[in-house]
Motif scaffolding. Structure first.
Motif, PDB file in Angstrom:
ATOM      1  N   LEU A 252       0.873  -1.172   0.000  1.00  0.00           N
ATOM      2  CA  LEU A 252       0.000   0.000   0.000  1.00  0.00           C
ATOM      3  C   LEU A 252       0.906   1.217   0.000  1.00  0.00           C
ATOM      4  O   LEU A 252       1.791   1.344   0.850  1.00  0.00           O
ATOM      5  N   HIS A 253       0.709   2.099  -0.972  1.00  0.00           N
ATOM      6  CA  HIS A 253       1.550   3.290  -1.033  1.00  0.00           C
ATOM      7  C   HIS A 253       0.756   4.449  -1.618  1.00  0.00           C
ATOM      8  O   HIS A 253      -0.304   4.270  -2.220  1.00  0.00           O
ATOM      9  N   GLY A 254       1.269   5.650  -1.410  1.00  0.00           N
ATOM     10  CA  GLY A 254       0.607   6.828  -1.952  1.00  0.00           C
ATOM     11  C   GLY A 254       1.246   8.083  -1.405  1.00  0.00           C
ATOM     12  O   GLY A 254       2.330   8.039  -0.808  1.00  0.00           O
ATOM     13  N   HIS A 255       0.577   9.195  -1.611  1.00  0.00           N
ATOM     14  CA  HIS A 255       1.061  10.488  -1.147  1.00  0.00           C
ATOM     15  C   HIS A 255       0.064  11.096  -0.160  1.00  0.00           C
ATOM     16  O   HIS A 255      -1.145  10.878  -0.267  1.00  0.00           O
ATOM     17  N   VAL A 256       0.586  11.847   0.782  1.00  0.00           N
ATOM     18  CA  VAL A 256      -0.246  12.694   1.627  1.00  0.00           C
ATOM     19  C   VAL A 256      -0.176  14.094   1.019  1.00  0.00           C
ATOM     20  O   VAL A 256       0.914  14.642   0.826  1.00  0.00           O
ATOM     21  N   LEU A 257      -1.346  14.664   0.684  1.00  0.00           N
ATOM     22  CA  LEU A 257      -1.406  15.913  -0.066  1.00  0.00           C
ATOM     23  C   LEU A 257      -2.228  16.949   0.699  1.00  0.00           C
ATOM     24  O   LEU A 257      -3.232  16.622   1.332  1.00  0.00           O
TER      25      LEU A 257
ATOM     26  N   GLY B  57       6.367  13.525   0.001  1.00  0.00           N
ATOM     27  CA  GLY B  57       5.088  13.244   0.635  1.00  0.00           C
ATOM     28  C   GLY B  57       4.613  11.824   0.443  1.00  0.00           C
ATOM     29  O   GLY B  57       3.434  11.521   0.622  1.00  0.00           O
ATOM     30  N   HIS B  58       5.546  10.906   0.119  1.00  0.00           N
ATOM     31  CA  HIS B  58       5.194   9.532  -0.229  1.00  0.00           C
ATOM     32  C   HIS B  58       5.426   8.591   0.950  1.00  0.00           C
ATOM     33  O   HIS B  58       6.361   8.760   1.723  1.00  0.00           O
ATOM     34  N   TYR B  59       4.560   7.605   1.077  1.00  0.00           N
ATOM     35  CA  TYR B  59       4.707   6.566   2.102  1.00  0.00           C
ATOM     36  C   TYR B  59       4.510   5.201   1.455  1.00  0.00           C
ATOM     37  O   TYR B  59       3.868   5.071   0.406  1.00  0.00           O
ATOM     38  N   THR B  60       5.048   4.163   2.068  1.00  0.00           N
ATOM     39  CA  THR B  60       4.887   2.794   1.581  1.00  0.00           C
ATOM     40  C   THR B  60       4.840   1.841   2.766  1.00  0.00           C
ATOM     41  O   THR B  60       5.648   1.951   3.692  1.00  0.00           O
ATOM     42  N   VAL B  61       3.880   0.917   2.742  1.00  0.00           N
ATOM     43  CA  VAL B  61       3.864  -0.167   3.715  1.00  0.00           C
ATOM     44  C   VAL B  61       3.677  -1.482   2.964  1.00  0.00           C
ATOM     45  O   VAL B  61       3.004  -1.539   1.930  1.00  0.00           O
ATOM     46  N   THR B  62       4.305  -2.526   3.488  1.00  0.00           N
ATOM     47  CA  THR B  62       4.159  -3.873   2.944  1.00  0.00           C
ATOM     48  C   THR B  62       3.485  -4.718   4.008  1.00  0.00           C
ATOM     49  O   THR B  62       3.947  -4.777   5.155  1.00  0.00           O
TER      50      THR B  62
ATOM     51  N   PHE C 119      -2.952   4.516  -2.678  1.00  0.00           N
ATOM     52  CA  PHE C 119      -3.943   5.190  -1.839  1.00  0.00           C
ATOM     53  C   PHE C 119      -3.395   6.547  -1.436  1.00  0.00           C
ATOM     54  O   PHE C 119      -2.582   6.667  -0.516  1.00  0.00           O
ATOM     55  N   ASP C 120      -3.823   7.590  -2.153  1.00  0.00           N
ATOM     56  CA  ASP C 120      -3.436   8.949  -1.813  1.00  0.00           C
ATOM     57  C   ASP C 120      -4.374   9.488  -0.738  1.00  0.00           C
ATOM     58  O   ASP C 120      -5.586   9.254  -0.774  1.00  0.00           O
ATOM     59  N   ILE C 121      -3.813  10.219   0.206  1.00  0.00           N
ATOM     60  CA  ILE C 121      -4.583  10.799   1.301  1.00  0.00           C
ATOM     61  C   ILE C 121      -4.608  12.308   1.110  1.00  0.00           C
ATOM     62  O   ILE C 121      -3.558  12.963   1.185  1.00  0.00           O
ATOM     63  N   ARG C 122      -5.771  12.851   0.819  1.00  0.00           N
ATOM     64  CA  ARG C 122      -5.912  14.281   0.571  1.00  0.00           C
ATOM     65  C   ARG C 122      -6.528  14.946   1.796  1.00  0.00           C
ATOM     66  O   ARG C 122      -7.665  14.659   2.159  1.00  0.00           O
TER      67      ARG C 122
END
Length: 204
Positions: A52-57, A116-121, A185-188
């Motif tokens: 699961l990865h994405g950006h916090v914006l 602003g990127h995160y990644t979890v496995t 999964f971007d978090i806005r």
């Protein structure tokens, strides 16, 4: 986070002091809350992992480079007991040394990078089609709760929260497929005029 001053201070004639206002929950510095292997919820080499990865914006659509993302979830068998091990400390120095790479704890914590990127496995959650997400970031007076629903999970059509949302709001909680086992999964944190704000949950 926030401190409350007593309405009456003993030995003082002053009364009715207002509460101290809340302070923001960020930014966080590299030595504070992240820990080694914080994004590796699944032990390395475990079959069936998902990413699961994405950006916090922010509200301008810009990345937030100093946010903290926590992930909470049940194990693949649906158990919610978790396991100790995420925040192990060196018994001599007291330093956090992270996971022992064997147990599945159901908990992850990662800081966003400069983009602003995160990644979890992790492993697919059992008994729920989503991962619970908690976001801490600059400018927030309280942390935010949301969910990342895996787009290919069973039971999406029976989920009460998704069923109660209009389509455009529901879409902010669903992951986007990028490759086999990879979910975006971007978090806005706010509506930027083009994209909807992520749905956040209120826990009283």
């Amino acid at each position: 986070m926030s401190a409350v001053i007593p309405a009456t201070v003993p030995g003082s004639s002053s009364e009715g002091f207002p509460p101290t206002p809340s302070q923001t929950v960020g930014p966080f510095y590299g030595y504070a809350l992240p820990f080694p292997g914080g994004g590796d919820i699944a032990p390395p080499g475990r079959p069936g992992t998902v990413v699961l990865h994405g950006h916090v914006l922010d509200g301008a659509g810009e990345p937030v480079p100093d946010a903290l993302v926590e992930v909470w979830q049940p194990a693949p068998d649906g158990s919610r007991r978790g396991a100790p091990g995420s925040l192990r400390r060196d018994p001599v120095t007291g330093a956090v040394i992270g996971r022992h790479a064997v147990a599945f704890t159901g908990f992850g914590r990662v800081a966003t990078d400069a983009d602003g990127h995160y990644t979890v496995t992790t492993l697919p959650p059992g008994g729920a089609p989503y991962l619970a997400i908690v976001v801490f970031a600059r400018g927030l007076t309280h942390h935010l709760h949301t969910r990342a629903y895996l787009h290919d999970a069973a039971g999406l059509d029976r989920d009460g929260l998704l069923a109660g949302l209009p389509e455009e709001r529901r879409a902010t909680l669903l992951t986007t497929p990028e490759d086999t086992g990879i979910h975006r999964f971007d978090i806005r944190l706010q509506d930027d005029g083009v994209h909807e704000e992520t749905v956040f949950l209120d826990f009283g």
